[in-house]
Write a protein that holds these residues in place. Structure first.
Motif, short mmCIF file in Angstrom:
data_model
loop_
_atom_site.label_atom_id
_atom_site.label_comp_id
_atom_site.label_asym_id
_atom_site.label_seq_id
_atom_site.Cartn_x
_atom_site.Cartn_y
_atom_site.Cartn_z
N LYS A 16 0.80 -1.23 -0.08
CA LYS A 16 0.09 -0.16 0.01
C LYS A 16 0.80 1.09 -0.03
N VAL A 23 0.42 8.54 -5.01
CA VAL A 23 -0.73 9.48 -4.67
C VAL A 23 -0.13 10.62 -4.34
N GLN A 27 -1.72 13.76 -6.35
CA GLN A 27 -2.62 14.19 -5.57
C GLN A 27 -3.23 15.34 -5.74
N ASP A 28 -2.40 16.45 -5.88
CA ASP A 28 -2.77 17.73 -6.49
C ASP A 28 -3.46 17.96 -7.68
N LEU A 31 -6.83 16.65 -7.49
CA LEU A 31 -7.86 17.62 -6.59
C LEU A 31 -8.08 18.71 -7.51
N GLU A 42 -14.49 21.51 -0.99
CA GLU A 42 -14.99 20.55 -0.14
C GLU A 42 -15.34 19.00 -0.68
N LYS A 45 -12.50 17.29 -2.67
CA LYS A 45 -11.67 16.76 -1.95
C LYS A 45 -12.31 15.26 -1.50
N GLN A 49 -10.41 11.82 -3.27
CA GLN A 49 -10.04 10.74 -2.50
C GLN A 49 -10.83 9.48 -3.18
N PHE A 52 -8.43 8.02 -5.88
CA PHE A 52 -7.69 7.18 -5.48
C PHE A 52 -8.04 5.87 -4.93
N VAL A 53 -9.15 5.61 -4.32
CA VAL A 53 -9.54 4.56 -3.95
C VAL A 53 -10.00 3.56 -5.09
N LEU B 63 -7.92 22.58 4.30
CA LEU B 63 -8.60 21.63 3.75
C LEU B 63 -7.37 21.01 2.79
N LEU B 64 -6.64 21.54 2.22
CA LEU B 64 -5.51 20.95 1.56
C LEU B 64 -4.53 20.07 2.39
N LYS B 66 -5.69 18.49 5.28
CA LYS B 66 -6.52 17.28 5.83
C LYS B 66 -6.61 16.35 4.45
N TYR B 67 -6.58 17.04 3.19
CA TYR B 67 -6.70 16.25 1.98
C TYR B 67 -5.64 15.26 1.84
N HIS B 68 -4.37 16.03 1.94
CA HIS B 68 -3.11 15.17 1.91
C HIS B 68 -3.04 13.99 3.15
N ASP B 70 -5.47 12.71 4.94
CA ASP B 70 -6.32 11.54 4.55
C ASP B 70 -5.74 10.60 3.65
N LEU B 71 -5.39 11.08 2.59
CA LEU B 71 -4.89 10.23 1.35
C LEU B 71 -3.91 9.57 2.19
N GLU B 74 -4.75 6.87 4.12
CA GLU B 74 -5.59 5.69 3.74
C GLU B 74 -4.55 4.77 2.85
#
Lengths: 177, 278
Positions: A16, A23, A27-28, A31, A42, A45, A49, A52-53, B63-64, B66-68, B70-71, B74
């Motif tokens: 993982k 990721v 990721q950016d 997003l 919001e 985001k 996610q 990616f899942v 927010l950004l 938190k996003y990073h 969380d990922l 995960e």
């Protein structure tokens, strides 16, 4: 990218952390791409996610000869469109159908910088026209890359772009009057 | 209204430099000869630049972050404890925030019932077997004693004799009443001993002897309870039972095994093993 492939192979074997590296790389980008559709960070985001899942869960189906980034963008676009449809059907139920994406959002916190002309036009574009314009203008993708992401011919992408821009121009001209 | 030209679709690639050399050349040649495209290309430039200069709003830094985070959570191989904690938090969250009221009530009731079920075993464990004070607690687990082996041996001898007695009775001649009564009294005594032997066999988990005893017990019960006047008819039936059940053979065989056991001074298990091999 060769490093992508290395991480993908490790991730398929159950590592993982290797997928975590991918990721971090994208990721950016994802997003912002999702935000370009949803116009709300919001929601973007959560959707990013999900992207990616989904990618992790379907990694076995990824054709390793293709670009991982392209595949990821495709998932992101499909996920964004799903979110838009869900949102729209939810709002339809509440009889709050509004004409533009920004109106639909009705979210002041998003501080959309799209002006009304663009918002109105975007709402009138097809999903493919919108995707082509977003990828071209806001993600600096070449027409060839867009054709790979949208899984269509280069000339088809050109037509999508041309028609999309034509519609934008039409709206722009109207607003000037 | 101006006529649309097929080359218009190349505008964007021309402007962004995405056209190949040959395409670019043919496009430029077309521009020189077309009456509409140069004007449309100028218009396109204006719009192109207008779209291009648009910038999306930046996400809130919290927010950004938190996003990073969380990922990262995960897609990081967490330790077993972390995984459990995450699962617990997720379950609690989904339980309290995502369920409808009815499902929540059903889940609460379900959890209470599970709690009661588990609690019953924790707080009210099954009562232990009460052993009377005068009985050694090891009684039920101790190995077989030498006296018990002799007792079993004696039982099998007596059982064999009784079985032979019954088998040798000539049912065609008139029965001697004294003999019949003698056999009945022997059967009654053996029946009592059967219960004792049964307990020993049960403790030693000896399936062969247990099988023998269950058959023997039935026969002894019948013999000891049948009225003397019906003994003649019953003897024929008993003979058949003895033949069919191989009680006599088993009684002999067990005696031999016990003798061997006593001679070898081995443990009781060997009797069973030898018996199984055969």
């Amino acid at each position: 990218m060769a490093s992508d492939l290395k991480f993908i192979r490790q991730a398929i074997k159950g590592n993982k952390n290797a997928f975590g590296k991918l990721v971090e790389l994208y990721q950016d980008n994802i997003l912002f791409l999702v935000y370009d559709y949803l116009g709300n960070y919001e929601e973007a985001k959560d959707a990013a996610q999900d992207v990616f899942v989904k990618a992790y869960e379907n990694l076995n189906f990824f054709n390793q000869k293709a670009e991982f980034k392209t595949w990821l963008y495709r998932i992101a676009i499909n996920t964004s469109i799903d979110y838009l449809r869900k949102r729209k059907s939810m709002l339809d139920k509440q009889n709050k159908i509004q004409s533009t994406l920004s109106d639909i959002l009705n979210d002041n916190t998003a501080i959309d910088l799209w002006d009304d002309v663009f918002d109105n036009a975007i709402n009138n574009l097809s999903e493919n026209q919108y995707s082509a314009i977003v990828l071209k203008y806001f993600h600096d993708k070449s027409t060839k890359e867009i054709s790979e992401i949208l899984e269509c011919d280069i000339n088809t992408v050109r037509v999508h772009l041309h028609r999309g821009i034509h519609k934008l121009k039409h709206t722009y001209k109207k607003s000037e009057k | 209204m101006m006529k649309t030209c097929d080359f218009e679709k190349y505008f964007i690639d021309y402007v962004t430099g995405d056209l190949g050399d040959s395409e670019k050349m043919s496009f430029q040649t077309h521009l020189e000869s077309c009456s509409t495209c140069p004007k449309r290309l100028d218009e396109f430039y204006i719009l192109h630049n207008k779209i291009k200069i648009r910038k999306r709003s930046k996400p809130n830094s919290e927010l950004l972050a938190k996003y990073h985070k969380d990922l990262s959570l995960e897609f990081t191989d967490s330790s077993h404890d972390e995984k459990l904690t995450k699962l617990l938090i997720k379950t609690i969250q989904s339980f309290f925030w995502e369920r409808s009221l009815r499902i929540r009530i059903a889940e609460v009731v379900g959890l209470i019932l599970i709690g009661i079920f588990i609690g019953r075993f924790i707080f009210y464990p099954q009562t232990e077997i009460i052993v009377p004070n005068n009985v050694n607690p090891d009684y039920f687990t101790r190995p077989i004693s030498k006296a018990e082996v002799e007792y079993i041996n004696y039982y099998f001898q007596a059982a064999e004799l009784l079985l032979l007695e019954i088998k040798n009775i000539d049912i065609n001649t008139s029965l001697n009443r004294a003999d019949v009564e003698f056999n009945k009294s022997i059967a009654q005594k053996l029946l009592i001993k059967t219960f004792i032997i049964h307990e020993i066999a049960l403790r030693q988990k000896d399936p062969k002897i247990l099988r023998f005893l269950s058959k023997m017990e039935l026969l002894l019960y019948e013999v000891s309870n049948i009225p003397s006047e019906e003994m003649g008819q019953s003897m024929a039936a008993f003979n058949l039972i003895i033949d069919d059940s191989r009680l006599l053979d088993d009684a002999k065989k067990f005696q031999k095994d016990l003798i061997r056991f006593q001679e070898s001074n081995n443990n009781y298990d060997s009797i069973i093993e030898e018996g199984e091999e055969k």
